[in-house]
Design a protein around this motif. Structure first.
Motif, PDB file in Angstrom:
ATOM      1  N   ASN A 101      10.114 -27.395 -41.835  1.00  0.00           N
ATOM      2  CA  ASN A 101       8.702 -27.218 -42.188  1.00  0.00           C
ATOM      3  C   ASN A 101       7.874 -26.803 -40.980  1.00  0.00           C
ATOM      4  OD1 ASN A 101       8.847 -29.588 -40.782  1.00  0.00           O
ATOM      5  ND2 ASN A 101       7.759 -30.825 -42.294  1.00  0.00           N
ATOM      6  N   THR A 103       6.195 -24.224 -39.467  1.00  0.00           N
ATOM      7  CA  THR A 103       5.691 -22.885 -39.746  1.00  0.00           C
ATOM      8  C   THR A 103       5.361 -22.109 -38.478  1.00  0.00           C
ATOM      9  OG1 THR A 103       3.446 -23.798 -39.961  1.00  0.00           O
ATOM     10  CG2 THR A 103       4.752 -23.591 -41.971  1.00  0.00           C
ATOM     11  N   ILE A 106       9.766 -19.813 -36.509  1.00  0.00           N
ATOM     12  CA  ILE A 106      10.709 -19.378 -37.535  1.00  0.00           C
ATOM     13  C   ILE A 106      12.150 -19.516 -37.071  1.00  0.00           C
ATOM     14  CG2 ILE A 106      10.787 -16.951 -36.848  1.00  0.00           C
ATOM     15  CD1 ILE A 106      10.743 -16.241 -39.824  1.00  0.00           C
ATOM     16  N   THR A 198       3.592 -30.482 -43.478  1.00  0.00           N
ATOM     17  CA  THR A 198       4.028 -29.388 -42.624  1.00  0.00           C
ATOM     18  C   THR A 198       3.958 -29.886 -41.187  1.00  0.00           C
ATOM     19  OG1 THR A 198       3.704 -27.053 -42.048  1.00  0.00           O
ATOM     20  CG2 THR A 198       1.736 -28.395 -42.345  1.00  0.00           C
TER      21      THR A 198
END
Length: 502
Positions: A101, A103, A106, A198
């Motif tokens: 999670n 973000t 990557i 997140t």
């Protein structure tokens, strides 16, 4: 031997008998299915299964659900943290849940998770355990799915599981959470009735925070004292929590301070929007599903009218009635169905009532731009223990921003900027925005001087216009009062004349 073989039935006879028995069993099953309702059949099958499992099986199963009565099940959470550490190449499972999670990165390596119905084998002190994560439909409408772990072991392991194995899991999970490198920020999904997270990677720290040094020192010492006083809170009979109110104009760094506190304590952040909560019952379910060692953030508390308005006072009933009528008209025009909403009593019951004891080591932070709009009941100690005013930029805060964004501790233009900041209302966000425009200190500081100077000019113009407007209004009020006095005199003369004639 030959005679014995002759006495055995032929294959044809065996197949014929098997076919007869199968046909009879199918006939009996069909009759039972027609005569006995499905619910009754399932009940009978379950009872037979439990009977044979109890008397003929040597296994025992523990069930650990995700919720325990009205709150999150901490045992479930501990197992959820512990089991992924037991997933490896040698794990006997046909599937593996992977994901991240983060973000912001990557390329971050995925972390293992436990998929539904997958089995994980663990060994502890020579004992063999088999775990599986299951899911089923929840009976209540606000929980669409209920998750639970199944732990299968030998019957004679029951005592060791309760006394040694589960405490080992809880201690391991606590150690993992204390050493976590990444934090999460949660937002509540009203439709699915669950917190979604997140990765929280806000760069703000107390080192980079543009704040008065004395105030910064006070906050750090207060946080340190709070996390070290678990025994003290238990001894005095209070819930282990701390409430902060951050108030001040927009752009003064309230959200940045929250991020700095989260990074300093390594606490996850639960960001709750009160406007989306339907009623007090839903608010209670949401708040009790947060975890320990976390920050509950409620921003712009003044925007929630039902939680900011006084419970016992209506200073202007006509204005309140007018606002209610306008809200009703808007709802009719937009055809929006609505619930009663969150009340002040519902919010207070969690942060300082009986429900406040459902959890330990929690920070509750409220932010507002207008402290005067809040109900006094919210402001008293025990609910908001520390009130922190996030004001406009000061010379000390400017120097910190200059060092952070430009890497300089002193400059010939500092004195000029400090004088402008003291005479003109400027927020830290505005100063930071100007300093970010150029990497060259000379150019960036000149841009900042021009910005503050232009802002000062605008404020002088606005003040002059405002002063003129106030004078005009004052004159009109005086004229109205004079006319009212004249009218009173006329009425008095008429009344005196009528009395005299009578």
């Amino acid at each position: 031997m030959a005679s014995l073989l002759k006495e055995l039935p032929s294959m044809t006879t065996i197949l014929s008998v098997y076919a007869s028995i199968s046909g009879l069993s199918m006939l009996i099953r069909t009759i039972l299915n027609e005569m006995i309702p499905r619910g009754m059949r399932e009940y009978i099958a379950t009872k037979f299964s439990d009977f044979f499992a109890a008397y003929f099986s040597s296994d025992f199963t523990f069930i650990i659900e995700d919720r325990w009565q009205a709150v999150e099940n901490e045992t479930f959470r501990a197992v959820e943290v512990y089991l992924p550490t037991k997933v490896g190449p040698s794990t006997r499972t046909k599937s593996l849940l992977l994901g991240t999670n983060d973000t912001n990165n990557i390329t971050a390596p995925p972390k293992p998770g436990i998929p539904i119905d997958a089995k994980v084998v663990d060994f502890f002190q020579g004992m063999h355990f088999e775990w599986s994560l299951c899911e089923k439909e929840a009976k209540k409408y606000y929980h669409r799915h209920k998750r639970y772990f199944q732990l299968k072991c030998k019957k004679n392991y029951r005592e060791q599981v309760m006394q040694s194995y589960l405490p080992h899991i809880s201690n391991t999970a606590a150690s993992i959470l204390n050493k976590r490198e990444t934090l999460n920020i949660y937002t509540y999904d009203i439709e699915d009735s669950m917190w979604e997270s997140t990765v929280f990677k806000h760069p703000a720290t107390f080192e980079t925070l543009a704040m008065d040094p004395d105030l910064k020192k006070f906050i750090i010492e207060d946080l340190d004292l709070f996390v070290q006083r678990k025994g003290y809170f238990q001894r005095v009979g209070r819930a282990w929590k701390r409430g902060y109110l951050l108030y001040g104009p927009p752009g003064t760094g309230k959200s940045t301070l929250v991020a700095a506190i989260a990074n300093y304590l390594s606490f996850n952040v639960y960001d709750l929007q009160l406007q989306g909560v339907r009623n007090d019952a839903q608010l209670r379910r949401i708040l009790t599903s947060t975890t320990n060692r976390s920050i509950l953030l409620i921003e712009d508390i003044d925007c929630s009218t039902k939680s900011s308005r006084s419970r016992n006072q209506n200073k202007n009933p006509k204005e309140d009635r007018k606002e209610e009528e306008e809200e009703e008209e808007d709802q009719l025009e937009n055809k929006i169905s609505f619930d009663p909403g969150v009340t002040l009593s519902g919010l207070l019951n969690f942060i300082d009532g009986l429900w406040s004891s459902c959890g330990d080591e929690r920070i509750i932070i409220f932010t507002t731009n207008y402290k005067e709009k809040l109900d006094p009941a919210l402001l008293r100690p025990g609910r908001m223990d520390v009130h922190i005013y996030m004001g406009h930029c000061t010379p000390a805060a400017f120097k910190k921003l200059a060092f952070t964004y430009l890497g300089i501790k002193d400059h010939v233009l500092f004195k000029c900027i400090e004088e402008l900041i003291q005479s003109t209302v400027t927020t830290p966000a505005e100063v930071a925005q100007q300093l970010m425009k150029c990497d060259k200190p000379q150019v960036a500081l000149q841009n900042l001087i021009e910005f503050i100077s232009s802002k000062e000019t605008e404020m002088v113009g606005k003040d002059g216009a405002k002063k003129h407007e106030e004078e005009v209004i004052k004159e009109e009020v005086i004229k109205c009062r004079i006319e009212d006095m004249k009218q009173d005199v006329r009425q008095s003369k008429i009344l005196t004349t009528s009395v005299y004639l009578t």
